[in-house]
Write a protein that holds these residues in place. Structure first.
Motif, PDB file in Angstrom:
ATOM      1  N   GLN A 155      42.221  42.158  39.169  1.00 50.01           N
ATOM      2  CA  GLN A 155      41.877  43.248  40.081  1.00 50.01           C
ATOM      3  C   GLN A 155      40.451  43.710  39.796  1.00 50.01           C
ATOM      4  O   GLN A 155      40.108  44.000  38.646  1.00 50.01           O
TER       5      GLN A 155
ATOM      6  N   LYS B 198      45.229  42.087  33.097  1.00 46.40           N
ATOM      7  CA  LYS B 198      46.546  42.276  32.503  1.00 46.40           C
ATOM      8  C   LYS B 198      47.424  41.055  32.745  1.00 46.40           C
ATOM      9  O   LYS B 198      47.425  40.464  33.827  1.00 46.40           O
TER      10      LYS B 198
ATOM     11  N   SER C 141      46.978  36.164  28.760  1.00 42.50           N
ATOM     12  CA  SER C 141      46.454  36.325  30.128  1.00 42.50           C
ATOM     13  C   SER C 141      45.732  35.072  30.607  1.00 42.50           C
ATOM     14  O   SER C 141      44.842  35.152  31.464  1.00 42.50           O
TER      15      SER C 141
ATOM     16  N   SER D  50      50.485  40.566  33.280  1.00 39.51           N
ATOM     17  CA  SER D  50      51.549  40.633  34.286  1.00 39.51           C
ATOM     18  C   SER D  50      51.027  40.382  35.702  1.00 39.51           C
ATOM     19  O   SER D  50      51.822  40.205  36.628  1.00 39.51           O
ATOM     20  N   LEU D  51      49.718  40.381  35.892  1.00 39.78           N
ATOM     21  CA  LEU D  51      49.146  40.170  37.220  1.00 39.78           C
ATOM     22  C   LEU D  51      49.075  38.685  37.553  1.00 39.78           C
ATOM     23  O   LEU D  51      48.988  37.835  36.670  1.00 39.78           O
ATOM     24  N   THR D  52      49.074  38.373  38.835  1.00 46.65           N
ATOM     25  CA  THR D  52      48.905  36.986  39.265  1.00 46.65           C
ATOM     26  C   THR D  52      47.432  36.663  39.492  1.00 46.65           C
ATOM     27  O   THR D  52      47.038  35.497  39.431  1.00 46.65           O
ATOM     28  N   GLN D  53      46.641  37.676  39.767  1.00 50.73           N
ATOM     29  CA  GLN D  53      45.204  37.493  39.893  1.00 50.73           C
ATOM     30  C   GLN D  53      44.520  38.786  39.455  1.00 50.73           C
ATOM     31  O   GLN D  53      45.122  39.858  39.471  1.00 50.73           O
TER      32      GLN D  53
ATOM     33  N   VAL E  40      45.563  34.447  34.458  1.00 53.12           N
ATOM     34  CA  VAL E  40      44.710  35.407  35.171  1.00 53.12           C
ATOM     35  C   VAL E  40      43.236  35.073  34.949  1.00 53.12           C
ATOM     36  O   VAL E  40      42.416  35.120  35.874  1.00 53.12           O
TER      37      VAL E  40
ATOM     38  N   ASN F  35      40.502  43.895  35.871  1.00 52.34           N
ATOM     39  CA  ASN F  35      41.781  44.079  35.177  1.00 52.34           C
ATOM     40  C   ASN F  35      42.413  42.705  34.978  1.00 52.34           C
ATOM     41  O   ASN F  35      42.761  42.018  35.940  1.00 52.34           O
TER      42      ASN F  35
END
Length: 1005
Positions: free
Chosen positions: A474, A467, A499, A469-472, A502, A465
């Protein structure tokens, strides 16, 4: 644009020259290059001559050349392929009677073209004088585990631990007569001695003889029925050159001097014969016809035994200083013929005061849209012609309107499918791939629209993943390989600009993420299906990095190719086909959704490239093969080639169609693509490094047109988001003279088609059958050409050929010895053979010819120069013939085939040079030494040379391999086996091949 050419010139017919001259003096005999292998099994029984002593032909007796490599004090005669003036090459002038062959006149170019100048390279017919013909049945050129003893290319590759023949004489002493059961030798009349040419370099053709061409007006060109009878092209000039193979009376030496045989030492030369006559043709790098003279009838085609077709490279890089103009028909829409859909081009004509235009392909009159209308001047030219690039240039890009789109133009999308099993961890592939992708993020085309995504796999499949908005990222693991699903459909393929953080975090952590992985399995098939499910909405480029033979799930494969009994049988070709139909079906699905595949294969074991490569073959992709990959050795090559793959300009969701004039049609297509309909090539992703070959045939018994036009149209999406149509247009005359077809032959296009046809034949036949088929077509072509002049010129035993085909025999030998075709099981690993076949099917002409006949240059003198001038580099890159005698034990040489460098250190090379280049390792075994730049002038000069040679073609990285003279088996496998003009491993050399081809030509000639 003009509709007529009242001022067209008619050139007078060339007056006949002096009567036919007597046979030329022949060359002084030169020691035979060695035993002529491969004719024992043919039951050959030549007629015993009277007089000469009965000795086996082609023996190696008598004085030998000096031992150049073993004794540095003895100088070697210069190796040259330049015929000496007045020596063995003589010109035979035209007989006083005219040719009886009728020819079709070649029409005039359009009015705005400059007057045509006679060709500068009017073809003469070089010839080789050979011993009298013999009834020799076709000789197989292949080897298998138990080859027939009579094969010209028989026997497995020798064990390179054994000593190689001495380099000075180049060929082993004759150990047995080539015709074991036959005593006697061929003898011909005594030749006169002639000194060797002293100039080093390529074959030099005889002086040109111009054949004048006559013109017609532009109106007559498009309306053949209205053309008055005018004089046409004369038959091919009956002027010959001769290279004697005769031997002195009583001598057992062959008179054929290998030094004077023609060699392509200047590399590929793009055809220019019709550049002046058709200056508005597209550049040959985009479209090359196998002959620029189109046959007028099916009967003429039946006598043309060479491929009739073209090689197309639609996105080839434009010549330096030029660029393809982009045309935007905003208001009128793209101007096309309403019947055949040809795009407007420089060869259409305007009539009715500019209100109508005539299609050059189908001759239909079309209305000119009001917004495109322009008045014609007094000569019939449009008054706005200078502002209309589409009417002046043979190559243009049209911006396509929305009606050329099934959907909005797709963004550039890159999806990476990475094997993370234990073998990928140990060889360092994962780390190199992750670092390279990260370094190229800023250069990926299409910013800010570029999409990116990743899947890794071993015995399970790992989704990520990404996305924004994530910091790392998934990780999500799917273990059910029989029922693949997407755990998170929306965020597996993401916008790179959104992204970016990420993506960078993922690439930084990827190598350590699997560093302790000990999984040896590969769920390759399910992983490809998963990637397809992610990409099917947008399409794009799928880059696969595979280390292990697929072992789990759909598409799993098993070891094959180890059964030696299969080789040489009718089942041999099955090993070169995909084992599981899953791969071809998967490729069809990927193509349907505009997904192109590039496969990077790394393994020290069998991975079934025949199956994996199918994914690339049918999606317009390519194969990169790295056997025994180790990041410390091969990492730089992978970095360069992956970076080029990611950053070069790519055409997305493309389709290509080739149109041609009435009475002619394309019948077969060869390359990496999926064929849709009868003439539409589906290319999900295509770039400047891809070429395609096509064959054409005549639909009509006799062509009525005097000119045939060709138009290549590639509809594609540019990385910037524009939908475009790349259009290349070319014209060629129709002729009734077979000799004219030979004269206008393009050897590069011929060899490109031959290679593709031969490789495809290996997929349905034995390797030996593919080689023999290639040999047979060469023989038939040369025999047909010989028959053109056999009556009026009393050719005797001389082998003649047109100047345009002087390299045909050598390239035929090179193809037979190339990796996809040569030998049998013992010569090439199955994966290596299949990978080379996939690669050669997509290579442009120039790249292919260099691979077949690589460069060999000497550089030690340049490295030792006290000062280097700007022009010195051009002087040192003069190529040498690919024979072992070219190697001097005191020298340093570079072998360059476009894919690698082999740097050969002579045994007696100055220790100072070796020490400066290799540092403390200068005396070590070179297989354990890596070339790097040292802080001295000699080392820096060598690295500069390698850099300049590599810049000539950046599509592949040429990794340098170091080898010292005498280090076996390394020297043999890297260099000596690639000196294709020498006898090696039971295969004949250049002289043997020429002699064999000539004997075949003389049968029933």
């Amino acid at each position: 644009m003009g509709t007529e050419n009242p001022g067209g010139s008619n050139f007078p017919i060339r007056p006949p020259s002096s009567p036919f001259a007597s046979a030329p003096p022949t060359m002084a005999p030169f020691p035979s290059p060695g035993t002529l292998v491969g004719y024992e099994a043919s039951n050959f029984r030549p007629t015993l001559p009277s007089g000469p002593p009965t000795m086996p032909p082609f023996s190696s007796a008598g004085p030998r050349p000096p031992a150049r490599l073993n004794n540095p004090s003895v100088s070697s005669p210069p190796i040259t392929s330049v015929p000496p003036t007045g020596g063995p090459y003589q010109r035979f002038p035209t007989p006083p009677y005219p040719s009886t062959v009728q020819t079709t006149p070649i029409h005039a170019p359009p009015e705005r073209q400059p007057p045509f100048q006679p060709f500068a390279n009017q073809v003469l017919a070089p010839s080789i004088s050979l011993p009298p013909p013999s009834q020799v049945p076709p000789v197989p050129m292949g080897s298998s585990p138990q080859p027939p003893s009579g094969s010209l290319f028989s026997g497995p590759r020798p064990n390179f631990q054994l000593p190689f023949p001495g380099y000075s004489s180049q060929q082993p002493a004759v150990s047995q007569a080539p015709f074991a059961a036959q005593q006697g030798s061929f003898m011909v009349p005594p030749p006169a001695s002639s000194p060797f040419a002293s100039q080093q370099g390529g074959y030099v053709p005889p002086p040109p003889v111009a054949a004048p061409l006559s013109y017609q007006s532009r109106d007559q060109m498009h309306h053949p029925s209205s053309a008055p009878p005018i004089s046409g092209i004369q038959s091919l000039a009956e002027d010959f050159s001769s290279l004697s193979l005769a031997s002195m009376p009583g001598s057992i030496e062959s008179g054929l001097n290998y030094r004077t045989l023609p060699r392509p030492l200047d590399g590929d030369v793009e055809p220019s014969s019709f550049t002046e006559m058709y200056p508005m043709n597209c550049n040959p790098r985009y479209l090359r016809l196998t002959t620029s003279a189109i046959p007028s009838s099916k009967s003429l085609v039946s006598r043309w035994h060479l491929p009739l077709g073209a090689v197309v490279c639609p996105l080839a890089e434009a010549p330096e200083g030029e660029e393809v103009p982009v045309i935007n028909f905003t208001s009128t829409g793209i101007i096309r013929c309403r019947r055949c859909r040809t795009y407007v081009n420089p060869y259409v004509t305007f009539t009715d005061a500019g209100r109508k235009w005539r299609c050059n392909i189908c001759a239909l009159l079309n209305d000119v849209p009001g917004d495109y209308f322009a008045h014609l001047d007094a000569t019939g030219r449009r008054i706005d012609l200078d502002q209309r690039p589409e009417l002046l240039k043979g190559s243009v890009d049209f911006l396509a309107p929305t009606d050329y789109m099934h959907r909005p133009p797709m963004p550039p999308s890159y999806f990476f499918l990475i094997d993370v099993s234990i073998s990928a961890v140990r060889n360092g592939m994962i780390e190199v791939v992750a670092q390279t992708i990260r370094s190229c993020l800023d250069e990926l085309p299409g910013f800010p629209r570029t999409q990116i995504g990743f899947i890794t796999f071993d015995s399970t499949i790992h989704f990520y993943n990404m996305k924004s908005s994530l910091t790392q990222p998934q990780m999500m693991v799917v273990t059910d390989l029989d029922d693949i699903f997407l755990p998170l459909p929306d965020d597996l393929l993401v916008n790179l600009s959104e992204s970016r953080n990420v993506v960078e975090t993922f690439l930084d952590s990827l190598p350590s993420m699997f560093q302790d992985n000990v999984n040896v399995e590969s769920a390759f098939g399910p992983a490809v299906k998963a990637a397809f499910m992610v990409m099917r909405q947008l399409g794009g480029k799928l880059l696969i990095f595979q280390n292990t033979l697929p072992s789990l799930g759909v598409g799993r494969l098993k070891l094959r190719g180890d059964d030696l009994r299969v080789y040489g049988t009718d089942k041999e070709h099955i090993l070169r086909l995909p084992e599981d139909p899953f791969y071809k079906q998967m490729a069809a699905d990927l193509t349907k959704f505009q997904i192109g595949v590039n496969v990077y294969a790394f393994s020290d074991k069998y991975t079934d490239i025949a199956s994996l490569g199918t994914l690339a073959k049918y999606t317009g992709g390519q194969i990169y093969y790295y056997p025994n990959f180790q990041s410390g050795i091969h990492g730089e090559k992978l970095r360069h080639e992956l970076a080029r793959d990611l950053t070069r300009e790519t055409a997305w969701e493309a389709g290509m169609r080739i149109r041609c004039g009435k009475g002619v049609r394309f019948t077969s297509y060869h390359g990496n693509f999926m064929l849709r309909h009868t003439n539409l090539l589906a290319l999900p992703a295509v770039d400047c490094d891809k070429a395609f070959a096509v064959q054409l045939s005549l639909e009509e018994t006799v062509l009525s047109a005097l000119t045939v036009y060709f138009q290549v149209a590639l509809l594609y999406t540019a990385s910037c988001g524009e939908r475009r149509i790349r259009v290349h247009t070319a014209a060629a005359p129709v002729v009734t003279d077979l000799g004219e077809m030979y004269r206008q032959t393009d050897i590069g296009a011929i060899v490109s088609l031959f290679s593709r046809l031969a490789i495809e034949k290996t997929l349905t036949n034995k390797l030996e059958d593919a080689r023999n088929s290639l040999q047979l077509r060469i023989v038939k072509a040369l025999r047909e050409y010989c028959n053109l002049y056999a009556v009026q010129h009393r050719l005797g035993a001389r082998m003649i050929y047109p100047d345009s085909l002087k390299f045909l025999c050598l390239y035929g030998l090179a193809l037979s010895k190339s990796v996809p075709l040569k030998g049998g099981y013992a010569d090439v690993q199955l994966d290596e053979r299949c990978a080379a076949g996939f690669t050669m099917m997509a290579l442009p002409v120039k790249k292919l010819l260099k691979l077949l006949y690589p460069s060999l240059i000497r550089i030690d003198d340049y490295l030792l120069k006290s000062s280097v001038q700007s022009g010195d580099f051009e002087n040192i890159i003069k190529r040498l013939p690919l024979v072992a005698e070219s190697l001097d034990s005191r020298g340093l040489y570079i072998y360059d085939d476009g894919f690698r460098f082999v740097i050969w250190f002579g045994r007696m090379l100055s220790p100072d040079i070796a020490r400066n280049l290799l540092g403390a390792d200068f005396a070590a075994e070179l297989s354990k030494v890596t070339l790097s730049e040292h802080d001295n002038e000699i080392s820096m000069r060598l690295m500069t040379i390698l850099k300049k040679l590599g810049e000539g073609d950046p599509s592949y990285y040429q990794l340098p391999y170091l080898v010292r003279q005498g280090e076996q088996p390394r020297e043999g496998s890297l260099l000596l086996v690639n000196l294709l003009e020498d006898q090696m491993g039971g295969t004949g050399g250049y002289v043997d091949w020429i002699t064999h081809i000539h004997r075949q030509v003389q049968q029933n000639a």
